[in-house]
Scaffold this motif. Structure first.
Motif, PDB file in Angstrom:
ATOM      1  N   LYS A  86       9.690  -1.977  -3.777  1.00 54.75           N
ATOM      2  CA  LYS A  86      10.446  -3.219  -4.154  1.00 54.75           C
ATOM      3  C   LYS A  86       9.685  -4.324  -3.306  1.00 54.75           C
ATOM      4  O   LYS A  86      10.162  -5.484  -3.307  1.00 54.75           O
ATOM      5  N   ASN A  87       9.056  -3.899  -2.176  1.00 49.42           N
ATOM      6  CA  ASN A  87       8.332  -5.086  -1.341  1.00 49.42           C
ATOM      7  C   ASN A  87       6.903  -4.883  -1.406  1.00 49.42           C
ATOM      8  O   ASN A  87       6.315  -3.565  -1.706  1.00 49.42           O
ATOM      9  N   PRO A  88       6.177  -5.886  -0.866  1.00 50.91           N
ATOM     10  CA  PRO A  88       4.734  -5.799  -1.368  1.00 50.91           C
ATOM     11  C   PRO A  88       4.171  -5.177  -0.032  1.00 50.91           C
ATOM     12  O   PRO A  88       4.488  -4.850   1.059  1.00 50.91           O
ATOM     13  N   ARG A  89       2.580  -4.842  -0.175  1.00 49.32           N
ATOM     14  CA  ARG A  89       1.734  -4.360   1.069  1.00 49.32           C
ATOM     15  C   ARG A  89       0.793  -5.173   1.019  1.00 49.32           C
ATOM     16  O   ARG A  89       0.108  -5.950   0.112  1.00 49.32           O
ATOM     17  N   PHE A  90       0.358  -5.071   2.301  1.00 46.41           N
ATOM     18  CA  PHE A  90      -1.051  -6.065   2.377  1.00 46.41           C
ATOM     19  C   PHE A  90      -2.142  -5.182   2.065  1.00 46.41           C
ATOM     20  O   PHE A  90      -2.380  -4.265   2.649  1.00 46.41           O
ATOM     21  N   CYS A 113       0.059   0.433   9.271  1.00 47.88           N
ATOM     22  CA  CYS A 113      -0.635   1.237   8.283  1.00 47.88           C
ATOM     23  C   CYS A 113      -0.541   2.841   8.387  1.00 47.88           C
ATOM     24  O   CYS A 113       0.036   3.318   9.518  1.00 47.88           O
ATOM     25  N   GLN A 114      -0.453   3.503   7.193  1.00 54.36           N
ATOM     26  CA  GLN A 114       0.032   4.749   7.130  1.00 54.36           C
ATOM     27  C   GLN A 114      -1.296   5.689   7.131  1.00 54.36           C
ATOM     28  O   GLN A 114      -1.388   7.058   7.392  1.00 54.36           O
ATOM     29  N   LYS A 115      -2.322   4.950   6.707  1.00 55.17           N
ATOM     30  CA  LYS A 115      -3.777   5.705   6.456  1.00 55.17           C
ATOM     31  C   LYS A 115      -4.922   4.918   6.912  1.00 55.17           C
ATOM     32  O   LYS A 115      -4.691   3.687   7.236  1.00 55.17           O
ATOM     33  N   LEU A 116      -6.045   5.660   7.168  1.00 60.34           N
ATOM     34  CA  LEU A 116      -7.249   5.133   7.675  1.00 60.34           C
ATOM     35  C   LEU A 116      -7.686   4.311   6.428  1.00 60.34           C
ATOM     36  O   LEU A 116      -7.399   4.593   5.421  1.00 60.34           O
ATOM     37  N   PRO A 117      -8.659   3.249   6.705  1.00 56.65           N
ATOM     38  CA  PRO A 117      -9.470   2.499   5.615  1.00 56.65           C
ATOM     39  C   PRO A 117     -10.093   3.426   4.747  1.00 56.65           C
ATOM     40  O   PRO A 117     -10.362   4.528   5.113  1.00 56.65           O
ATOM     41  N   SER A 118      -9.835   3.362   3.361  1.00 57.21           N
ATOM     42  CA  SER A 118     -10.474   4.222   2.231  1.00 57.21           C
ATOM     43  C   SER A 118     -11.884   3.330   1.617  1.00 57.21           C
ATOM     44  O   SER A 118     -11.820   2.327   1.782  1.00 57.21           O
ATOM     45  N   GLN A 119     -12.489   4.422   1.191  1.00 60.49           N
ATOM     46  CA  GLN A 119     -13.665   4.077   0.808  1.00 60.49           C
ATOM     47  C   GLN A 119     -13.658   4.247  -0.827  1.00 60.49           C
ATOM     48  O   GLN A 119     -13.218   5.089  -1.180  1.00 60.49           O
ATOM     49  N   SER A 120     -14.292   3.090  -1.341  1.00 53.59           N
ATOM     50  CA  SER A 120     -14.576   3.343  -2.938  1.00 53.59           C
ATOM     51  C   SER A 120     -15.700   2.689  -3.314  1.00 53.59           C
ATOM     52  O   SER A 120     -16.545   2.082  -2.455  1.00 53.59           O
ATOM     53  N   THR A 136      -1.542  -1.637   4.268  1.00 55.93           N
ATOM     54  CA  THR A 136      -0.557  -1.391   4.935  1.00 55.93           C
ATOM     55  C   THR A 136       0.654  -0.452   4.114  1.00 55.93           C
ATOM     56  O   THR A 136       0.436  -0.456   3.159  1.00 55.93           O
ATOM     57  N   ARG A 137       1.631  -0.430   4.923  1.00 57.09           N
ATOM     58  CA  ARG A 137       2.749  -0.068   4.060  1.00 57.09           C
ATOM     59  C   ARG A 137       3.714  -1.105   3.712  1.00 57.09           C
ATOM     60  O   ARG A 137       3.096  -2.089   3.676  1.00 57.09           O
ATOM     61  N   SER A 138       4.475  -0.825   2.538  1.00 52.83           N
ATOM     62  CA  SER A 138       5.144  -1.914   2.026  1.00 52.83           C
ATOM     63  C   SER A 138       6.184  -2.307   3.052  1.00 52.83           C
ATOM     64  O   SER A 138       7.007  -1.532   3.470  1.00 52.83           O
ATOM     65  N   TYR A 139       6.267  -3.396   3.448  1.00 58.65           N
ATOM     66  CA  TYR A 139       7.401  -3.925   4.436  1.00 58.65           C
ATOM     67  C   TYR A 139       8.381  -5.121   3.623  1.00 58.65           C
ATOM     68  O   TYR A 139       7.746  -6.088   3.132  1.00 58.65           O
ATOM     69  N   PRO A 140       9.624  -5.434   4.113  1.00 61.90           N
ATOM     70  CA  PRO A 140      10.369  -6.316   3.767  1.00 61.90           C
ATOM     71  C   PRO A 140       9.831  -7.847   4.258  1.00 61.90           C
ATOM     72  O   PRO A 140       9.916  -8.753   3.719  1.00 61.90           O
ATOM     73  N   PHE A 141       9.264  -7.691   5.564  1.00 61.79           N
ATOM     74  CA  PHE A 141       8.841  -9.065   6.129  1.00 61.79           C
ATOM     75  C   PHE A 141       7.705  -9.453   5.250  1.00 61.79           C
ATOM     76  O   PHE A 141       7.455 -10.849   5.499  1.00 61.79           O
TER      77      PHE A 141
END
Length: 236
Positions: A86-90, A113-120, A136-141
């Motif tokens: 219910k909260n956004p992530r950056f 963040c929970q993970k390293l940068p991902s490649q696509s 990043t993770r989803s955070y209320p702030f």
């Protein structure tokens, strides 16, 4: 409260060694095991650590992190809602060619963040390109920033240049914006590629640049999309 290898208590973080624990009673006043929250020199990443809802709710960015996130939201950063939260992530995305810059952005917010940068891999104009993305993770702030930059209009969330940006517009946020979407033109000046915003928003942003930094700027029409131009004589 312990979350992985980080003990969180109000605005002080205690980093605990992965190989051995540290007793709070044995910590000396000059020990770097105690980290003041605004001292980003010693805050480690939290990759692989799952935070429960309570820990996420008490997690706050440092002021420097907040200013950087806001600067990136003017550039290549976005806020997105996930179906499972219910909260956004950056999110921040750049071409793989700018790996060093992407890594510096990641390091500045790695504790969020929970993970390293991902490649696509993508296809543009019949050519393949590679990009790196930070999430990043989803955070209320982040919800306050989401409401500020993505207000609900006619049932849809549309990214704008908010009026309240002026309270957070400073050299840090401007520098991040410039690194994302800025381009120096030899013997001419500096462009901010603001083509993702409307002319109304870009005129507002140009006014803030003049008010906060004293820049003499113009808004130009490039293929019916707005860009901000600062003549070289007005650059420091």
């Amino acid at each position: 409260m312990i979350a992985g290898n980080i003990l969180i208590y109000n605005t002080v973080s205690l980093v605990i060694s992965r190989s051995k624990s540290i007793s709070i009673k044995t910590i000396q006043t000059n020990s770097k095991s105690i980290i003041i929250y605004d001292n980003m020199s010693y805050i480690e990443s939290s990759n692989g650590i799952r935070l429960n809802n309570h820990v996420r709710s008490i997690t706050k960015p440092t002021l420097i992190q907040l200013y950087k996130i806001i600067g990136h939201l003017l550039g290549d950063g976005t806020l997105e809602m996930c179906k499972t939260s219910k909260n956004p992530r950056f999110c921040f995305t750049q071409t793989f060619k700018r790996f060093e810059y992407v890594w510096s952005v990641y390091k500045s917010i790695s504790n969020l963040c929970q993970k390293l940068p991902s490649q696509s891999k993508g296809l543009r104009k019949e050519k393949y390109f590679y990009s790196l993305a930070i999430h990043t993770r989803s955070y209320p702030f982040l919800m306050s920033l989401y409401d500020m930059f993505y207000p609900l209009m006619n049932g849809h969330r549309i990214k704008i240049v908010p009026d309240d940006l002026i309270y957070f517009f400073n050299p840090i946020s401007l520098a991040c914006f410039a690194m994302d979407d800025g381009a120096k033109v030899k013997k001419s000046g500096f462009y901010f590629h603001t083509k993702g915003f409307t002319f109304t928003d870009v005129y507002k942003l140009a006014g803030m640049m003049h008010y906060v930094f004293g820049y003499t700027v113009t808004v130009q029409n490039h293929e019916n999309r707005p860009v901000i131009y600062i003549p070289s004589k007005h650059l420091f």
